[in-house]
Structures are given as structure tokens and as C-alpha cells.
Design an enzyme around this catalytic site. Structure first.
Site, PDB file in Angstrom:
ATOM      1  N   SER A  47       0.824  -1.212   0.000  1.00 10.59           N
ATOM      2  CA  SER A  47       0.000   0.000   0.000  1.00 10.59           C
ATOM      3  C   SER A  47       0.854   1.257   0.000  1.00 10.59           C
ATOM      4  O   SER A  47       0.574   2.219  -0.730  1.00 10.59           O
ATOM      5  CB  SER A  47      -0.920   0.000   1.226  1.00 10.59           C
ATOM      6  OG  SER A  47      -1.826  -1.078   1.176  1.00 10.59           O
ATOM      7  N   SER A  93     -15.078   1.028  -1.847  1.00 14.58           N
ATOM      8  CA  SER A  93     -13.627   1.102  -1.754  1.00 14.58           C
ATOM      9  C   SER A  93     -13.184   2.501  -1.364  1.00 14.58           C
ATOM     10  O   SER A  93     -13.685   3.493  -1.899  1.00 14.58           O
ATOM     11  CB  SER A  93     -12.980   0.727  -3.094  1.00 14.58           C
ATOM     12  OG  SER A  93     -11.586   0.903  -3.042  1.00 14.58           O
ATOM     13  N   SER A 102     -12.641   0.943   4.885  1.00 18.35           N
ATOM     14  CA  SER A 102     -11.168   0.848   4.836  1.00 18.35           C
ATOM     15  C   SER A 102     -10.485   2.180   5.137  1.00 18.35           C
ATOM     16  O   SER A 102      -9.550   2.585   4.448  1.00 18.35           O
ATOM     17  CB  SER A 102     -10.712   0.314   3.464  1.00 18.35           C
ATOM     18  OG  SER A 102     -11.227  -0.963   3.222  1.00 18.35           O
ATOM     19  N   ASP A 105      -8.175  -7.173   3.842  1.00 16.03           N
ATOM     20  CA  ASP A 105      -7.126  -8.121   3.493  1.00 16.03           C
ATOM     21  C   ASP A 105      -6.863  -9.143   4.596  1.00 16.03           C
ATOM     22  O   ASP A 105      -6.204 -10.163   4.358  1.00 16.03           O
ATOM     23  CB  ASP A 105      -5.835  -7.380   3.142  1.00 16.03           C
ATOM     24  CG  ASP A 105      -5.913  -6.688   1.796  1.00 16.03           C
ATOM     25  OD1 ASP A 105      -6.817  -7.039   1.010  1.00 16.03           O
ATOM     26  OD2 ASP A 105      -5.103  -5.788   1.532  1.00 16.03           O
TER      27      ASP A 105
END
Length: 420
Positions: A21, A160, A188, A302
Site C-alpha cells: 500500500s 472502496s 477501509s 485483506d
């Protein structure tokens, strides 16, 4: 490549791979900084190479060696061919934002799995902000024509947070700056914090509310940066669970003050009384009885596959909430994990937004489809180490998407496997 993984005991210490990331975000910010940036300790995996090739496609000079990436950023040029992001969702979403700054037409595309991942909220937002973007049925490929003027936009960030991060990264180079308002509290959120952290490192100022439903970025310049990427908590979580179920594992090279959401694996392991030692830059765990737990993965998607494995090894029924949008990852991760677990004899129940997994005996002796999803392949590798019988994992090379040294690292820890 198919790999047969045998029941194994593990013991040892591994340095965490660099954060994917952070590496993505530092590369995109470097591309927008007028001058030379150096990215030290980058993660060199297939997803990051997709980003490197995307940046090269728009005229950014990028040089790669084993220990760093050098980026000469500043001027962006119209790509001569469609930009293929392969299987990297981050690359695609951030590249669409980047192309909105280019005066001319750009086409952003990807592999079959990437072409089924939703992009409409980002396309709609960039259109409001003055860029001309089109896609079919809300899915890639995307045609982008700049340039991004700016202004205020309402974004659907329920699928997202990368839609927001993409706009944030492009916003300083817009004509008048950008105000981003979210319809709902973004999912997130830790990934937005990572974006903020990287932008701040490049001397870009961002104003935002505590819930990230309001973010404001004025027109300003990125400053080139010498940036060292920290260790990846998503990969570390896989290794830590391997230790919890199979022996003793220490993961080094971690930032204990990281913005990465997957650092919450430490809090969860503490909560269920796993023996854990935390140092300045390492975490060490030892095999222990796993108490049943509940966990909401909305901010840490994740972690889902490896927490499914932890659940399957528990002494009761565990529930993982917030799983709906996992159906739009590299695979439908809910179906992929449920299918694999049931093949291995684990009791699984699916509801509208949670999965319930009853721990107990793990049979093994089956072939697991990774669905070409790196996190599915790594999760079932961990589960195979405590199964009654070996399992075969199909397309096991897909781990290179985020963790190219995975098979070498788990072998060093004692995991027994062979290519079949």
C-alpha cells in the site's frame, strides 16, 4: 504451478516484506513531484510493477534496482497505448486519477479479473470535477480525457476507499483544488490514513474530518522525497497466524505506530490470549489454544482470508462481519474461502454480511483452487500445516502479486511443500 503442502511445525524469524500500500502511493506521489524521488525498501511484486509500467506509460522516468526505485517526476504525457494494469486494482484506480491530469485521451484497462471490479463511483466523481471519463456498465476499461478542474464532489465510498485516495492524490494538481464529501463513512479508513501520511511526506497539506466524510485538498505542489517504505502488516498477519497455529514465529521490520489497518491483528491476538511479545520493530507469537472470536473486517478486508484460517483452528464458532465487498477482490473471497474450508471438512455458514466458521478437525487431502488470488493461496498454505493430510494449492505462483518471497520464507520457517 500447483504446490502440495504437508502438515508442518514452524519455528523461526522472518523480516516482513515491504508494504504494498505504501509502495504504490509513494510511486504515484513521486510521479507528481517535480524532480527526483527515491523509494527505498520498496515491495517489488507484480502489482508494483504494474504501477511502474503505468507511470512509464505517461512519461515518468522510473529506474528499479534491488534496494530502491528512482522516480523522475513532474511532467505527464499522453500514453500512446492503453495502460494495462494487469491485476492491480490500486494501480487502476490511481492511474485513472493520474490520467485525469493529462490533456488528451488515455485508456486504462487490465486483466479479466480486474475488469469485473467496480469503478463507476470514481468515474462519476472525476466527471463532476471536470475530467471526461467513460466506462461501460460501471466497469473497466476506462477512457479518461483531462484535465481535472476541481471543485466539490460527492463520492460513493461504500465499496472502496481507493476512489477517495485516487482523487486525493490527483487533487493538488487540479486547477482550483478539490473538496471530497462522502455519502457514507468510507470503508477501509486506514488506507485513507496511509494516503494522507504519504502525501504529507511529500509536503502536501490535506484538511479532513475525523470520519473522513469531508476531505479538502488545495492546489499545491508535491516536493520530491527520499522515502523508506515500512514493513507490510498484511503479510505479517499471515506469518503470525502461521506461528499461532503451528509453532513459534517472529516477524521483524514492522512499524508499531503504523497507520496500516492490518496491524489490528496484534490487538485481536491479545484479545484471545495468544502469547505474544512485542518489541520496537518485531512481533513474536507462540502456538496456543485459539478462543472463539468475532471481528468486523470492514476496515481491514485483506485480513479476511487469514482470519478464516484462524477461525477454523479455534475451539468454537467465530464470526467475521462486513464481508460483502470482498466479493469484488481478485476473487470472490467469501465464496473462495467458504468453498475451500468446506472441502477441508470445516463447518461454514454464510449470512448476508457475515461468515460463521466452526473450528475443529481439519481433514485436508484435497485440492484447493486459489482462484488466482494471492491471499487465498497464502491462507490455505497456513491451514495445510495443521491438517490431517496434505493439500494441493492450484496456481500457487499467484502469491507473487503481493509477496514474491512467500514460498522461500515459509520454507525457512519449516513449512514442508513440493511442486506437483
Amino acid at each position: 504451478m500447483n504446490i502440495k503442502v504437508y502438515p508442518s511445525q514452524v519455528h523461526g524469524s522472518i523480516k516482513a516484506p515491504a508494504s504494498k500500500s505504501y509502495t504504490h502511493r509513494v510511486l504515484f506521489c513521486s510521479a507528481l513531484a517535480n524532480g527526483r524521488s527515491i523509494v527505498r525498501n520498496p515491495l517489488l511484486c507484480s502489482d508494483v510493477y504494474a504501477t511502474i509500467n503505468a507511470l512509464r506509460s505517461v512519461g515518468v522516468e522510473v529506474y528499479v534496482n534491488n534496494e530502491s526505485i528512482i522516480v523522475d517526476g513532474g511532467e505527464l504525457t499522453q500514453p500512446q497505448n492503453p495502460i494495462n494494469c494487469i491485476e492491480s486494482g490500486t494501480t487502476m484506480r490511481f492511474t485513472v486519477g493520474l490520467c485525469s491530469l493529462i490533456n488528451g485521451k488515455s485508456i486504462v484497462t487490465g486483466s479479466k479479473s480486474l475488469l469485473r471490479r467496480p469503478i463507476k463511483p470514481l468515474v462519476d466523481a472525476l466527471n463532476v470535477l471536470g475530467a471526461k471519463c467513460t466506462c461501460i456498465n460501471g466497469l473497466p476499461p476506462i477512457t479518461v480525457e483531462g484535465v481535472l478542474k476541481g471543485g466539490s464532489v460527492l463520492v460513493d465510498s461504500s465499496l472502496s476507499s481507493q476512489f477517495i485516495s485516487s482523487i486525493m492524490i490527483a487533487a493538488p494538481k487540479s486547477s482550483i483544488g478539490v473538496e471530497i464529501r462522502s455519502i457514507v463513512e468510507p470503508v477501509s479508513k486506514p488506507y485513507i490514513l496511509i494516503t494522507l501520511d504519504v502525501m504529507n511526506s511529500f509536503n502536501v497539506s490535506v484538511k479532513y474530518s475525523n470520519d473522513f466524510k469531508f476531505i479538502s485538498v488545495e492546489r499545491q505542489n508535491y516536493t520530491p522525497k527520499d522515502f523508506t517504505v515500512e514493513g507490510d502488516w498484511s503479510s505479517a498477519a499471515i506469518l503470525l497466524v502461521l506461528g499461532v497455529v503451528g509453532g513459534m514465529v517472529t516477524v521483524q521490520g514492522l512499524n508499531m505506530n503504523s497507520f496500516q489497518g492490518d496491524k489490528s491483528i496484534v490487538d485481536l491476538l491479545k484479545l484471545i490470549n495468544i502469547p505474544i511479545e512485542i518489541g520496537n520493530n518485531y512481533v513474536s507469537v507462540t502456538k496456543h489454544l485459539i478462543k472463539p472470536f468475532e471481528f468486523n473486517i470492514s476496515d481491514t478486508p485483506d485480513l479476511f482470508p487469514i482470519l478464516c484460517v484462524l477461525s477454523a483452528c479455534s475451539i468454537g464458532t467465530c464470526r467475521l462481519y462486513g464481508v460483502n465487498r470482498l466479493r469484488f477482490k481478485e476473487s470472490d473471497r467469501v465464496v473462495a474461502m467458504a468453498d475451500g474450508l468446506m472441502k477441508m471438512g470445516v463447518n461454514v455458514a454464510l449470512s448476508s454480511d457475515y461468515i460463521a466458521i466452526k473450528g475443529g478437525r481439519v481433514m485436508g487431502g484435497v485440492t484447493i483452487d486459489s482462484y488466482n488470488d494471492h491471499r487465498i493461496a497464502m491462507a490455505f498454505t497456513v491451514l495445510a500445516t495443521i491438517a490431517d493430510n496434505p493439500i494441493i494449492i492450484k496456481n500457487a505462483e499467484c502469491v507473487s502479486k503481493s509477496y514474491p518471497s512467500f514460498w522461500d520464507d515459509v520454507r525457512r520457517l519449516g513449512v514442508k511443500f513440493e511442486v506437483v
